[in-house]
Motif scaffolding. Sequence first.
Motif, PDB file in Angstrom:
ATOM      1  N   UNK A 133       0.836  -1.207   0.000  1.00  0.00           N
ATOM      2  CA  UNK A 133       0.000   0.000   0.000  1.00  0.00           C
ATOM      3  C   UNK A 133       0.866   1.249   0.000  1.00  0.00           C
ATOM      4  N   UNK A 134       1.908   1.230   0.842  1.00  0.00           N
ATOM      5  CA  UNK A 134       2.806   2.383   0.925  1.00  0.00           C
ATOM      6  C   UNK A 134       3.492   2.634  -0.409  1.00  0.00           C
ATOM      7  N   UNK A 135       3.841   1.564  -1.113  1.00  0.00           N
ATOM      8  CA  UNK A 135       4.505   1.678  -2.408  1.00  0.00           C
ATOM      9  C   UNK A 135       3.603   2.361  -3.429  1.00  0.00           C
ATOM     10  N   UNK A 136       2.287   2.195  -3.265  1.00  0.00           N
ATOM     11  CA  UNK A 136       1.325   2.824  -4.170  1.00  0.00           C
ATOM     12  C   UNK A 136       0.854   4.190  -3.661  1.00  0.00           C
ATOM     13  N   UNK A 137       1.418   4.623  -2.536  1.00  0.00           N
ATOM     14  CA  UNK A 137       1.028   5.921  -1.983  1.00  0.00           C
ATOM     15  C   UNK A 137      -0.331   5.893  -1.314  1.00  0.00           C
ATOM     16  N   UNK A 138      -0.742   4.733  -0.804  1.00  0.00           N
ATOM     17  CA  UNK A 138      -2.068   4.573  -0.209  1.00  0.00           C
ATOM     18  C   UNK A 138      -1.985   4.498   1.308  1.00  0.00           C
ATOM     19  N   UNK A 139      -2.982   5.091   1.976  1.00  0.00           N
ATOM     20  CA  UNK A 139      -3.069   5.065   3.429  1.00  0.00           C
ATOM     21  C   UNK A 139      -4.234   4.166   3.835  1.00  0.00           C
ATOM     22  N   UNK A 140      -4.003   3.120   4.621  1.00  0.00           N
ATOM     23  CA  UNK A 140      -5.061   2.156   4.963  1.00  0.00           C
ATOM     24  C   UNK A 140      -6.333   2.788   5.511  1.00  0.00           C
ATOM     25  N   UNK A 141      -6.212   3.829   6.347  1.00  0.00           N
ATOM     26  CA  UNK A 141      -7.393   4.434   6.956  1.00  0.00           C
ATOM     27  C   UNK A 141      -8.293   5.147   5.957  1.00  0.00           C
ATOM     28  N   UNK A 170     -21.333  -3.008 -17.407  1.00  0.00           N
ATOM     29  CA  UNK A 170     -21.009  -1.845 -18.237  1.00  0.00           C
ATOM     30  C   UNK A 170     -19.517  -1.509 -18.265  1.00  0.00           C
ATOM     31  N   UNK A 171     -18.717  -2.084 -17.333  1.00  0.00           N
ATOM     32  CA  UNK A 171     -17.278  -1.803 -17.341  1.00  0.00           C
ATOM     33  C   UNK A 171     -16.464  -2.982 -17.856  1.00  0.00           C
ATOM     34  N   UNK A 172     -17.131  -3.977 -18.438  1.00  0.00           N
ATOM     35  CA  UNK A 172     -16.393  -5.082 -19.055  1.00  0.00           C
ATOM     36  C   UNK A 172     -15.664  -4.581 -20.302  1.00  0.00           C
ATOM     37  N   UNK A 173     -14.482  -5.101 -20.606  1.00  0.00           N
ATOM     38  CA  UNK A 173     -13.835  -6.268 -19.984  1.00  0.00           C
ATOM     39  C   UNK A 173     -12.903  -5.928 -18.825  1.00  0.00           C
ATOM     40  N   UNK A 174     -12.870  -4.659 -18.370  1.00  0.00           N
ATOM     41  CA  UNK A 174     -11.961  -4.284 -17.284  1.00  0.00           C
ATOM     42  C   UNK A 174     -12.473  -4.795 -15.938  1.00  0.00           C
ATOM     43  N   UNK A 175     -13.753  -4.535 -15.652  1.00  0.00           N
ATOM     44  CA  UNK A 175     -14.371  -4.991 -14.413  1.00  0.00           C
ATOM     45  C   UNK A 175     -15.575  -5.854 -14.750  1.00  0.00           C
ATOM     46  N   UNK A 176     -15.706  -6.963 -14.032  1.00  0.00           N
ATOM     47  CA  UNK A 176     -16.818  -7.879 -14.254  1.00  0.00           C
ATOM     48  C   UNK A 176     -17.733  -7.872 -13.034  1.00  0.00           C
ATOM     49  N   UNK A 177     -18.967  -8.246 -13.249  1.00  0.00           N
ATOM     50  CA  UNK A 177     -19.917  -8.329 -12.150  1.00  0.00           C
ATOM     51  C   UNK A 177     -19.389  -9.303 -11.100  1.00  0.00           C
ATOM     52  N   UNK A 178     -19.356  -8.865  -9.848  1.00  0.00           N
ATOM     53  CA  UNK A 178     -18.826  -9.680  -8.760  1.00  0.00           C
ATOM     54  C   UNK A 178     -17.407  -9.349  -8.375  1.00  0.00           C
ATOM     55  N   UNK A 179     -16.706  -8.589  -9.221  1.00  0.00           N
ATOM     56  CA  UNK A 179     -15.336  -8.180  -8.882  1.00  0.00           C
ATOM     57  C   UNK A 179     -15.338  -7.274  -7.654  1.00  0.00           C
ATOM     58  N   UNK A 180     -14.247  -7.343  -6.912  1.00  0.00           N
ATOM     59  CA  UNK A 180     -14.058  -6.458  -5.763  1.00  0.00           C
ATOM     60  C   UNK A 180     -13.097  -5.344  -6.156  1.00  0.00           C
ATOM     61  N   UNK A 181     -13.459  -4.108  -5.817  1.00  0.00           N
ATOM     62  CA  UNK A 181     -12.581  -2.984  -6.115  1.00  0.00           C
ATOM     63  C   UNK A 181     -12.202  -2.274  -4.819  1.00  0.00           C
ATOM     64  N   UNK A 182     -10.963  -1.795  -4.790  1.00  0.00           N
ATOM     65  CA  UNK A 182     -10.447  -1.043  -3.647  1.00  0.00           C
ATOM     66  C   UNK A 182     -10.540   0.445  -3.980  1.00  0.00           C
ATOM     67  N   UNK A 183     -11.091   1.225  -3.059  1.00  0.00           N
ATOM     68  CA  UNK A 183     -11.332   2.650  -3.296  1.00  0.00           C
ATOM     69  C   UNK A 183     -10.420   3.498  -2.429  1.00  0.00           C
ATOM     70  N   UNK A 184      -9.744   4.450  -3.065  1.00  0.00           N
ATOM     71  CA  UNK A 184      -8.949   5.438  -2.341  1.00  0.00           C
ATOM     72  C   UNK A 184      -9.816   6.681  -2.188  1.00  0.00           C
ATOM     73  N   UNK A 185     -10.278   6.935  -0.963  1.00  0.00           N
ATOM     74  CA  UNK A 185     -11.215   8.029  -0.717  1.00  0.00           C
ATOM     75  C   UNK A 185     -10.546   9.402  -0.709  1.00  0.00           C
ATOM     76  N   UNK A 186      -9.229   9.455  -0.799  1.00  0.00           N
ATOM     77  CA  UNK A 186      -8.557  10.759  -0.839  1.00  0.00           C
ATOM     78  C   UNK A 186      -8.519  11.320  -2.257  1.00  0.00           C
ATOM     79  N   UNK A 187      -8.790  10.488  -3.245  1.00  0.00           N
ATOM     80  CA  UNK A 187      -8.685  10.925  -4.642  1.00  0.00           C
ATOM     81  C   UNK A 187     -10.080  11.200  -5.193  1.00  0.00           C
ATOM     82  N   UNK A 188     -10.554  12.408  -4.931  1.00  0.00           N
ATOM     83  CA  UNK A 188     -11.908  12.782  -5.336  1.00  0.00           C
ATOM     84  C   UNK A 188     -11.910  13.827  -6.439  1.00  0.00           C
ATOM     85  N   UNK A 189     -10.747  14.081  -7.021  1.00  0.00           N
ATOM     86  CA  UNK A 189     -10.655  15.004  -8.161  1.00  0.00           C
ATOM     87  C   UNK A 189     -10.253  14.195  -9.388  1.00  0.00           C
TER      88      UNK A 189
END
Length: 214
Positions: free
Chosen positions: A114-122, A133-152
């Motif tokens: 996480x630190x290598x990607x500049x991400x903070x766990x909290x 609608x996001x296939x073939x990148x994301x499929x139904x049932x996939x889990x995505x991790x969200x960085x809540x600091x990046x809102x721009x």
Amino acid sequence: MRKCAEIAGSGDTLARITAIPRRTLEYYLTGDREPKVARCVEIAKAVGVDIGWLASGEGPMLAGQSAPIPTVEVPGMEDYAFVPLYDAQCSAGDGAWNEGCRVLTHISFTRYSLRKQGLTPDHLSAIRIDGDSMEPILHSGDTVLIDHTRTAIEGEGIYILRLDGHLYAKRLQRNFDGVSIISTNKEYREVVVPRDRLNELEIVGRAVWAAGWL
């Protein structure tokens, strides 16, 4: 204040949608003058940020957004961070949002990765995708991790956004008319949120990791 101008698209746009004289707004942006409470309220409503955050710089930035839940600590697992996986349904098709979502479980990541990607766990959370609608990148049932600091909006990327009470995973692109909401599945048309409605578009965060079953 500069962040609010960035959300609006520019200082000129922020001045126009708040009816604040451009020169007066420039004083606010440079810190030469502090806005009165009424002006802060106007700006906060125009771009959808929390008035408390605008006034103090503390707490969640977006109006109605709760502070991220701290990651859990497990004795003997200090090298790992455990990110909450919510039961919120992120629809990549028609869109859906479940109020009062709960934490289903936690997903472990090494703190080093996480630190290598500049991400903070909290400031991370995870949800599952529903829809195609996001296939073939994301499929139904996939889990995505969200960085809540990046809102721009910043270059290419997939964002989790809320619009008209629904939650979506989409690509976002700024343009002259506003913001384009783009699906990678060509069966879904591009949607444009005009400049005068940008305050209705809430960027929850940027998707920074995804995983699913093969």
